[in-house]
Design a protein around this motif. Structure first.
Motif, PDB file in Angstrom:
ATOM      1  N   ILE A 172       0.864  -1.183   0.000  1.00  0.00           N
ATOM      2  CA  ILE A 172       0.000   0.000   0.000  1.00  0.00           C
ATOM      3  C   ILE A 172       0.900   1.232   0.000  1.00  0.00           C
ATOM      4  O   ILE A 172       2.107   1.130   0.290  1.00  0.00           O
ATOM      5  CB  ILE A 172      -0.912   0.052   1.255  1.00  0.00           C
ATOM      6  CG1 ILE A 172      -0.065  -0.048   2.538  1.00  0.00           C
ATOM      7  CG2 ILE A 172      -1.944  -1.067   1.211  1.00  0.00           C
ATOM      8  CD1 ILE A 172      -0.855   0.171   3.834  1.00  0.00           C
ATOM      9  N   ASP A 173       0.376   2.399  -0.357  1.00  0.00           N
ATOM     10  CA  ASP A 173       1.148   3.640  -0.241  1.00  0.00           C
ATOM     11  C   ASP A 173       1.282   3.981   1.234  1.00  0.00           C
ATOM     12  O   ASP A 173       0.322   3.867   1.998  1.00  0.00           O
ATOM     13  CB  ASP A 173       0.437   4.781  -0.984  1.00  0.00           C
ATOM     14  CG  ASP A 173       0.407   4.528  -2.480  1.00  0.00           C
ATOM     15  OD1 ASP A 173       1.345   3.887  -2.988  1.00  0.00           O
ATOM     16  OD2 ASP A 173      -0.555   4.957  -3.142  1.00  0.00           O
ATOM     17  N   ALA A 174       2.480   4.371   1.653  1.00  0.00           N
ATOM     18  CA  ALA A 174       2.698   4.662   3.081  1.00  0.00           C
ATOM     19  C   ALA A 174       3.824   5.676   3.225  1.00  0.00           C
ATOM     20  O   ALA A 174       4.645   5.843   2.337  1.00  0.00           O
ATOM     21  CB  ALA A 174       3.045   3.402   3.845  1.00  0.00           C
TER      22      ALA A 174
ATOM     23  N   LYS B 119       4.849   1.272   7.501  1.00  0.00           N
ATOM     24  CA  LYS B 119       5.746   1.740   6.436  1.00  0.00           C
ATOM     25  C   LYS B 119       6.966   0.810   6.345  1.00  0.00           C
ATOM     26  O   LYS B 119       7.528   0.415   7.354  1.00  0.00           O
ATOM     27  CB  LYS B 119       6.195   3.169   6.768  1.00  0.00           C
ATOM     28  CG  LYS B 119       6.816   3.909   5.591  1.00  0.00           C
ATOM     29  CD  LYS B 119       7.076   5.373   5.952  1.00  0.00           C
ATOM     30  CE  LYS B 119       8.105   5.978   5.005  1.00  0.00           C
ATOM     31  NZ  LYS B 119       7.799   5.762   3.570  1.00  0.00           N
ATOM     32  N   LEU B 120       7.361   0.460   5.133  1.00  0.00           N
ATOM     33  CA  LEU B 120       8.551  -0.369   4.937  1.00  0.00           C
ATOM     34  C   LEU B 120       9.756   0.503   4.623  1.00  0.00           C
ATOM     35  O   LEU B 120       9.609   1.595   4.055  1.00  0.00           O
ATOM     36  CB  LEU B 120       8.328  -1.338   3.764  1.00  0.00           C
ATOM     37  CG  LEU B 120       7.215  -2.376   3.917  1.00  0.00           C
ATOM     38  CD1 LEU B 120       7.021  -3.145   2.615  1.00  0.00           C
ATOM     39  CD2 LEU B 120       7.522  -3.343   5.059  1.00  0.00           C
ATOM     40  N   LYS B 126       6.271   2.824   0.434  1.00  0.00           N
ATOM     41  CA  LYS B 126       5.341   1.696   0.411  1.00  0.00           C
ATOM     42  C   LYS B 126       5.253   1.065   1.801  1.00  0.00           C
ATOM     43  O   LYS B 126       6.171   1.201   2.629  1.00  0.00           O
ATOM     44  CB  LYS B 126       5.788   0.633  -0.598  1.00  0.00           C
ATOM     45  CG  LYS B 126       5.699   1.087  -2.040  1.00  0.00           C
ATOM     46  CD  LYS B 126       4.251   1.186  -2.508  1.00  0.00           C
ATOM     47  CE  LYS B 126       4.157   1.738  -3.922  1.00  0.00           C
ATOM     48  NZ  LYS B 126       2.745   1.987  -4.303  1.00  0.00           N
ATOM     49  N   GLY B 127       4.162   0.384   2.019  1.00  0.00           N
ATOM     50  CA  GLY B 127       3.987  -0.296   3.290  1.00  0.00           C
ATOM     51  C   GLY B 127       3.049  -1.471   3.138  1.00  0.00           C
ATOM     52  O   GLY B 127       2.679  -1.844   2.023  1.00  0.00           O
ATOM     53  N   LEU B 128       2.698  -2.059   4.279  1.00  0.00           N
ATOM     54  CA  LEU B 128       1.768  -3.194   4.308  1.00  0.00           C
ATOM     55  C   LEU B 128       0.819  -2.991   5.484  1.00  0.00           C
ATOM     56  O   LEU B 128       1.190  -2.366   6.489  1.00  0.00           O
ATOM     57  CB  LEU B 128       2.534  -4.511   4.511  1.00  0.00           C
ATOM     58  CG  LEU B 128       3.380  -5.025   3.348  1.00  0.00           C
ATOM     59  CD1 LEU B 128       4.340  -6.109   3.839  1.00  0.00           C
ATOM     60  CD2 LEU B 128       2.495  -5.582   2.225  1.00  0.00           C
ATOM     61  N   ARG B 129      -0.367  -3.529   5.398  1.00  0.00           N
ATOM     62  CA  ARG B 129      -1.258  -3.589   6.552  1.00  0.00           C
ATOM     63  C   ARG B 129      -0.633  -4.536   7.577  1.00  0.00           C
ATOM     64  O   ARG B 129       0.036  -5.504   7.210  1.00  0.00           O
ATOM     65  CB  ARG B 129      -2.629  -4.116   6.140  1.00  0.00           C
ATOM     66  CG  ARG B 129      -3.315  -3.276   5.069  1.00  0.00           C
ATOM     67  CD  ARG B 129      -3.874  -1.995   5.638  1.00  0.00           C
ATOM     68  NE  ARG B 129      -4.464  -1.164   4.589  1.00  0.00           N
ATOM     69  CZ  ARG B 129      -4.837   0.108   4.757  1.00  0.00           C
ATOM     70  NH1 ARG B 129      -4.652   0.702   5.938  1.00  0.00           N
ATOM     71  NH2 ARG B 129      -5.353   0.801   3.777  1.00  0.00           N
TER      72      ARG B 129
END
Lengths: 174, 174
Positions: A172-174, B119-120, B126-129
């Motif tokens: 996801i965008d973060a 956040k990665l 970008k990131g992940l839930r």
């Protein structure tokens, strides 16, 4: 009363990782084709003479996912004989494990309590509480065999990267 | 509202596995002493020329546990420089990661919701839930590096077994 455990995401991830492993096997097949050798030669490859060969790493990874899903859901695990001699048969072994793992639903796992006793195949007459079984044994053991299978192929030159092992992640965008 | 995740047992197990890894390093040291070679020669060992060396496997395993605990608890992770050149320094790296992981309590992780965005470091922006982050990335990635470190030592003859990797499990009669 001990709290229920959140077991389903672990078992679901075992399924995803087995699918990634299946794709890793495909890459090994393409590598063997390009190098013109029999891909089934990988089945007896080991990282050291007293380690288990590739074929056993795949079988144990499959069984670990299957028995984890079975022991925690209470659904009986189908028996899968250790007879594979080809990559085709290894793909079939993964598919059989996946069919069972995929058949275990969130509802099947919703009732698992942390202190549920789970009997182990080995040592005899011993077991673990569900919490120790899942986090202390099944998770580390499952990834041990998947990663060692990957490492055997990598050690033999198959062109694999971390993304083959992790698969596509829903960024996801973060 | 999305349900809270049961995150603490995963992070606690990362700590246990890092302790087991620390003991695995001790066994490598004893092996090197018996064979009369410098144990630090292991740091640059790899399973294939374009794989990361042993030293990097240990660092990434440590960082994976640390950042997992930090990202899910909201506690800032301490920065650890990648400067280790000896086994003694690798033991210290593991100890630093453990000190942070052990500092994160069940209460710190009780509020994690499945859909929390994490956040990665990579890829940028970008990131992940949280659910995908923990089960799809941090768990498989952590064990990837621990197992590959183990496999590098095993491939080089260090006398290790599965019980060194899994550690002592709290078996019950069953």
């Amino acid at each position: 009363m001990p709290p229920a455990m959140e077991t389903y995401p672990v078992i679901k991830q075992f399924g995803r990782t087995l699918r990634n492993l299946d794709a890793v096997l495909e890459k090994a097949t393409k590598y063997a084709e390009a190098r013109k050798f029999d891909v089934n030669n990988f089945l007896q490859q080991r990282l050291f003479p007293d380690m288990l060969p590739f074929v056993a790493q795949i079988r144990i990874a499959c069984d670990n996912a299957k028995t984890g899903a079975a022991n925690l859901s209470g659904k009986p695990a189908p028996k899968h004989e250790d007879t594979e001699k080809t990559f085709e048969e290894l793909h079939a072994r993964i598919a059989k494990a996946l069919a069972f793992v995929d058949s275990v639903t969130e509802a099947d796992l919703a009732q698992v309590k942390e202190d549920l006793p789970v009997k182990l195949a080995y040592p005899p007459n011993k077991g673990l509480r569900a919490n120790d079984y899942l986090f202390g044994r099944q998770i580390p053991n499952f990834y041990f065999h998947v990663v060692t299978a990957y490492d055997i192929l990598r050690h033999n030159g198959v062109d694999l990267g971390k993304s083959d092992y992790l698969g596509d992640l829903p960024l996801i965008d973060a």
